[in-house]
Design an enzyme around this catalytic site. Structure first.
Site, PDB file in Angstrom:
ATOM      1  N   HIS A 186       0.830  -1.192   0.000  1.00 39.86           N
ATOM      2  CA  HIS A 186       0.000   0.000   0.000  1.00 39.86           C
ATOM      3  C   HIS A 186       0.875   1.256   0.000  1.00 39.86           C
ATOM      4  O   HIS A 186       0.433   2.319  -0.432  1.00 39.86           O
ATOM      5  CB  HIS A 186      -0.907   0.039   1.238  1.00 39.86           C
ATOM      6  CG  HIS A 186      -1.976  -0.991   1.230  1.00 39.86           C
ATOM      7  ND1 HIS A 186      -1.786  -2.267   1.704  1.00 39.86           N
ATOM      8  CD2 HIS A 186      -3.268  -0.945   0.802  1.00 39.86           C
ATOM      9  CE1 HIS A 186      -2.910  -2.952   1.586  1.00 39.86           C
ATOM     10  NE2 HIS A 186      -3.820  -2.182   1.043  1.00 39.86           N
ATOM     11  N   ASP A 258      -4.500  -6.213  -7.767  1.00 43.28           N
ATOM     12  CA  ASP A 258      -4.739  -5.568  -6.483  1.00 43.28           C
ATOM     13  C   ASP A 258      -5.054  -4.107  -6.793  1.00 43.28           C
ATOM     14  O   ASP A 258      -4.895  -3.648  -7.936  1.00 43.28           O
ATOM     15  CB  ASP A 258      -3.501  -5.708  -5.600  1.00 43.28           C
ATOM     16  CG  ASP A 258      -3.827  -5.635  -4.109  1.00 43.28           C
ATOM     17  OD1 ASP A 258      -4.943  -5.222  -3.762  1.00 43.28           O
ATOM     18  OD2 ASP A 258      -2.959  -6.006  -3.299  1.00 43.28           O
TER      19      ASP A 258
END
Length: 494
Positions: A186, A258
């Site tokens: 992230h 993702d």
């Protein structure tokens, strides 16, 4: 293939997008885009109030596009969207791996599938098939079934069988394996240093099992694996997505990225360029919308895909193949038989959470001698966990023993006062991965030096047990909290 019209290119580009949105009902722009051919949407905790509301939301989506793919990231462990406001009623993957009963894993995944299908969700970004072989991993941890490849593989296969048996498409993630890293994708680009032989022996084992089990989808990881491709992260790597996953491993289902806005990818390549590169590498669907949940982003990505086809950067045949795979998953989801939700589901989850508890002091006796004082040490949560997701023991203990009191600490500040307040009460110290947080380890040691009689409850990845009585729950779900709270107060259950 003959050159498609601009309208056809636009519909194919829309088909491969799975954007998120803000709100508890579909915004006008999303309804319009679905009618124009958008292939799917992804729901986040921000879209969820309760199951009735989610069912109404998905019905509204289907009113615009009957076969729309409705995706969610529901691992039903610490990472939950459906139960983000209350905590998951299921043990997570690490707890299931600790129990090591694949039949139980399949049963629980089946109940999760029934639950999702009942509210109109057709595609689950789960199970997590990563081998968590780095205990300092900040983003996988208790989301994995464990650190042993074969254990992870058998539970990955069981989870897929259970979920898909209930009519919801499963998605093994994060290919080619996100466990052996201490970097969160992230935030930055993780690096897997393992050689090909080690990857074959560890990371790829669960994904081979997932493919054998007939998993409908695989999610790519935003990470660099130089042994497989020295130039591009996996999501953008033709060598990894097409040559390895499609060719060598023989996966013929849907490849979804993702979240493409995650900084490991978007920070270097930008959203639009990363989307085009991912499709060219072999991805079929683009997940976007964690932080970019708006029409402008969805339109920008569609237009970037169309422009890339027209410029020759993205072969039209590749886009058409991706859109066809999305349509195939949508058709599977529509045709898959659905099973009614079991009203006993929550009790089944709690029973499994009880089975996962591990106590290091075999002679320990419960219940505690009086209402407990609880000190919860609050770490920085994994970014995959919805921030509103509750965890810990204060709430379930207070329900069973109303005189429970305590404190929540995010640092060592306040610890002396909390320890002073605990005098005269049984003390329960609740931690989550203290091996990853020096301040938490120091605070735990300081607490035990003053109160060696304290019960330590580890709700993350167990490392070295601390204290005379150490209880591991293998996750911080609501089911795990309730199970250990029952144990501490001597609650009797049927």
């Amino acid at each position: 293939m003959d050159a498609s019209t601009g309208v056809d290119l636009g519909r194919m580009a829309d088909a491969v997008l799975q954007p998120g949105f803000v709100g508890k009902e579909p915004p006008t722009w999303l309804r319009r885009r679905l009618a124009e051919g958008l292939g799917g949407v992804v729901l986040f905790a921000r879209n969820v109030v309760d199951r009735d509301q989610v069912a109404e939301l998905t019905a509204a989506l289907r009113a615009e596009k009957p076969d729309v793919i409705v995706a969610i990231d529901e691992e039903a462990g610490d990472v939950t969207r459906i139960d983000a406001h209350t905590g998951s009623p299921w043990p997570g993957n690490l707890a299931l791996g600790a129990i090591d009963d694949p039949a139980l894993t399949r049963e629980i995944a089946g109940h999760i599938g029934r639950d999702l299908a009942a509210v109109g969700i057709t595609f689950d970004y789960a199970p997590d098939a990563d081998v968590n072989n780095d205990p300092n991993n900040p983003v996988i941890g208790s989301r994995a079934f464990g650190a042993e490849p074969e254990r992870v593989a058998r539970h990955t296969a069981a989870w897929i069988a259970g979920l898909q048996g209930a009519g919801v498409a499963a998605c093994a993630k994060h290919f080619p394996g996100h466990g052996n890293t201490s970097v969160d994708s992230h935030l930055d680009v993780p690096l897997i240093k393992a050689g090909r032989a080690d990857l074959d022996a560890v990371e790829l084992v669960p994904f081979r099992a997932a493919i054998t089990a007939g998993v409908q989808a695989v999610m790519s990881a935003h990470m660099r694996v130089p042994a497989l491709d020295p130039d591009f992260p996996a999501t953008l790597s033709y060598k990894i997505m097409t040559e390895l996953l499609r060719g060598e491993l023989g996966f013929d289902g849907l490849i979804v990225t993702d979240g493409i806005e995650m900084r490991a990818i978007s920070g270097r390549y930008g959203l639009a360029h990363a989307t085009v590169l991912a499709l060219a590498a072999g991805a079929d669907a683009i997940c976007v919308g964690g932080d970019h949940a708006d029409e402008e982003t969805a339109v920008m990505l569609r237009d970037a895909i169309v422009a890339a086809v027209r410029s020759g950067e993205l072969p039209e045949e590749r886009l058409a193949d991706a859109a066809a795979r999305v349509a195939r998953l949508a058709a599977w989801s529509v045709a898959a038989p659905k099973i009614a939700r079991d009203p006993r589901a929550n009790e089944i989850g709690l029973s499994a959470a009880r089975r996962a508890l591990r106590i290091t002091a075999p002679d320990a006796t419960f219940p505690l001698a009086g209402a407990p004082y609880v000190i919860e040490f609050q770490p920085q949560l994994n970014m995959a966990i919805a921030p509103e997701t509750p965890w810990g023991l204060m709430a379930p203990l207070s329900e069973l023993a109303p005189a429970t009191s305590g404190a929540t600490l995010a640092s060592e500040e306040g610890l002396p006062a909390a320890l002073h307040a605990s005098v005269g009460s049984p003390l329960v110290l609740v931690v989550r991965d203290p091996h990853r947080y020096p301040w938490m380890t120091d605070a735990l040691n300081a607490s035990l030096a003053v109160r060696p009689d304290a019960v330590v409850v580890e709700m993350g990845v167990p490392a070295d047990p601390r204290g005379e009585v150490h209880i591991a729950t293998f996750g911080a779900t609501a089911a795990a909290g309730r199970a250990v709270a029952e144990l501490l107060v001597g609650h009797r259950f049927a």
